[in-house]
Design an enzyme around this catalytic site. Structure first.
Site, PDB file in Angstrom:
ATOM      1  N   THR A 196       3.444   1.315  12.030  1.00 31.24           N
ATOM      2  CA  THR A 196       2.854   0.244  11.215  1.00 31.24           C
ATOM      3  C   THR A 196       3.906  -0.534  10.428  1.00 31.24           C
ATOM      4  O   THR A 196       3.716  -1.710  10.146  1.00 31.24           O
ATOM      5  CB  THR A 196       1.768   0.796  10.260  1.00 31.24           C
ATOM      6  OG1 THR A 196       2.365   1.639   9.271  1.00 31.24           O
ATOM      7  CG2 THR A 196       0.728   1.593  11.039  1.00 31.24           C
ATOM      8  N   LEU A 242       0.985  -4.109   8.490  1.00 31.66           N
ATOM      9  CA  LEU A 242      -0.453  -4.249   8.716  1.00 31.66           C
ATOM     10  C   LEU A 242      -0.928  -2.985   9.434  1.00 31.66           C
ATOM     11  O   LEU A 242      -1.056  -2.949  10.652  1.00 31.66           O
ATOM     12  CB  LEU A 242      -0.717  -5.510   9.534  1.00 31.66           C
ATOM     13  CG  LEU A 242      -2.132  -6.083   9.465  1.00 31.66           C
ATOM     14  CD1 LEU A 242      -2.562  -6.331   8.020  1.00 31.66           C
ATOM     15  CD2 LEU A 242      -2.219  -7.373  10.257  1.00 31.66           C
ATOM     16  N   HIS A 243      -1.201  -1.933   8.653  1.00 29.37           N
ATOM     17  CA  HIS A 243      -1.375  -0.588   9.207  1.00 29.37           C
ATOM     18  C   HIS A 243      -2.563  -0.437  10.163  1.00 29.37           C
ATOM     19  O   HIS A 243      -2.407  -0.097  11.337  1.00 29.37           O
ATOM     20  CB  HIS A 243      -1.559   0.425   8.067  1.00 29.37           C
ATOM     21  CG  HIS A 243      -0.504   0.371   7.012  1.00 29.37           C
ATOM     22  ND1 HIS A 243       0.748   0.916   7.193  1.00 29.37           N
ATOM     23  CD2 HIS A 243      -0.511  -0.165   5.756  1.00 29.37           C
ATOM     24  CE1 HIS A 243       1.468   0.723   6.084  1.00 29.37           C
ATOM     25  NE2 HIS A 243       0.730   0.076   5.216  1.00 29.37           N
ATOM     26  N   ASP A 244      -3.769  -0.640   9.649  1.00 29.38           N
ATOM     27  CA  ASP A 244      -4.968  -0.191  10.361  1.00 29.38           C
ATOM     28  C   ASP A 244      -5.290  -0.919  11.669  1.00 29.38           C
ATOM     29  O   ASP A 244      -5.842  -0.301  12.583  1.00 29.38           O
ATOM     30  CB  ASP A 244      -6.184  -0.233   9.426  1.00 29.38           C
ATOM     31  CG  ASP A 244      -6.062   0.801   8.314  1.00 29.38           C
ATOM     32  OD1 ASP A 244      -5.454   1.860   8.554  1.00 29.38           O
ATOM     33  OD2 ASP A 244      -6.568   0.555   7.205  1.00 29.38           O
ATOM     34  N   THR A 246      -3.544  -1.456  14.040  1.00 31.82           N
ATOM     35  CA  THR A 246      -2.860  -0.825  15.182  1.00 31.82           C
ATOM     36  C   THR A 246      -3.822   0.086  15.946  1.00 31.82           C
ATOM     37  O   THR A 246      -3.700   0.224  17.168  1.00 31.82           O
ATOM     38  CB  THR A 246      -1.635   0.001  14.720  1.00 31.82           C
ATOM     39  OG1 THR A 246      -2.054   0.975  13.754  1.00 31.82           O
ATOM     40  CG2 THR A 246      -0.556  -0.880  14.120  1.00 31.82           C
TER      41      THR A 246
END
Length: 313
Positions: A196, A242-244, A246
């Site tokens: 991320t 932008l973690h989630d 992914t």
């Protein structure tokens, strides 16, 4: 091919919101059976409100939202308003959603859905603490073998942690839940900070989303303008991770990611490293593999996919 059945388990969060919008913009690929909310980035009342706001912004008011657990299995709740703002979705102008929360509890919904859908057809997409899934597995151990796959945003190894030196936030909030999930035998794909932190909201990428000129794109740009400020300050980068999204991007285009099968253990006892995902990347233990741990991502391909799909909303 028919759309893949998914349950999104989430604690929105600006990056969770982007992940939900990516899924909502991909109906031919993903059949969202429901969204379950959990306490994490902000308390449960706000995460379930935010999930409904996101669905309404996208014009997808037929999606069902279920409230799950309001606290971790055995610890006090830790939240992250310092990152996400007091609402959890600071940035855009928010409103009171008119969509209802379903009367059924989110954990019960997960159990019932996995029992009712054909075995091996439902994928769990976890964007927050794993409390809901772990509680469901504890209450109904029979559902574990019925899960097709669990794709999670959580953990870190070469990147360390983001709430403590060792722990990533989602795992840290409820390490006992993560422990249960990692021991469950469900096929797991893990999107750690190592991935991320490579998908940064660079100015040119956010401008491209803004250029879509839609209600949804404006909502995303306003969210990211607020969200990235914390990470820009912390990491000194142009834009924040932008973690989630992914998790959803992996379901849509797995070829964007690369990693390897590893053993992953969750630290639940140590004061220094509680919530750490101990990833045996170099295969130095004889412990059995229990997760596909992703390490690399085609960041341009990821943002092209995100921009294209949210552009449909």
């Amino acid at each position: 091919m028919s759309a893949r059945k998914i349950i999104i388990d989430t604690d929105p969060g600006q990056d969770d919101a982007c992940a939900i919008l990516l899924a909502l913009g991909s109906p031919e690929d993903l059949d969202i059976l429901g969204i379950t909310t959990v306490a994490g980035n902000v308390p449960l009342a706000l995460t379930s409100k935010n999930a409904r706001i996101v669905c309404e912004v996208a014009g997808k008011t037929d999606i069902k939202v279920y409230e799950g657990c309001d606290r971790p299995i055995s610890r006090p709740l830790v939240t992250a308003e310092y990152v996400h703002g007091a609402t959890g979705l600071d940035g855009p102008e928010l409103f009171e959603p008119t969509m209802p929360v379903q009367t059924q509890n989110g954990v019960d919904f997960i159990i019932e859905t996995l029992r009712n859908e054909p075995e091996g057809t439902v994928t769990l997409c976890t964007l927050g603490a794993l409390t809901n899934v772990a509680t469901a597995l504890t209450r109904a151990p029979d559902i574990g073998p019925r899960v097709k796959e669990l794709v999670m945003m959580g953990g870190g190894f070469f990147e360390g942690g983001n709430i403590t030196p060792a722990a990533e936030f989602n795992i840290y909030v409820d390490p006992e839940a993560a422990y249960i999930v990692m021991k469950s035998g469900i096929p797991i794909v893990m999107m750690p900070l190592d991935v991320t932190h490579k998908v940064l909201t660079l100015k040119r990428r956010v401008e491209k989303i803004g250029a879509l000129g839609t209600k949804v794109s404006k909502f995303i740009v306003d969210m990211l303008g607020f969200f990235e400020r914390f990470d820009v300050e912390k990491y000194g980068s142009d834009g924040g991770p932008l973690h989630d999204p992914t998790v959803i991007a992996y379901l849509l285009k797995p070829e964007l990611f690369s990693g390897r099968m590893c053993n992953v253990e969750i630290e639940t006892a140590s004061e220094l490293t509680v919530g750490m995902t101990v990833v045996d990347w170099w295969q130095v233990t004889k412990r059995p593999h229990n997760a596909m741990v992703m390490k690399d991502v085609d960041a341009e391909g990821f943002f092209d996919l995100l921009t294209e799909r949210v552009g449909r909303l």
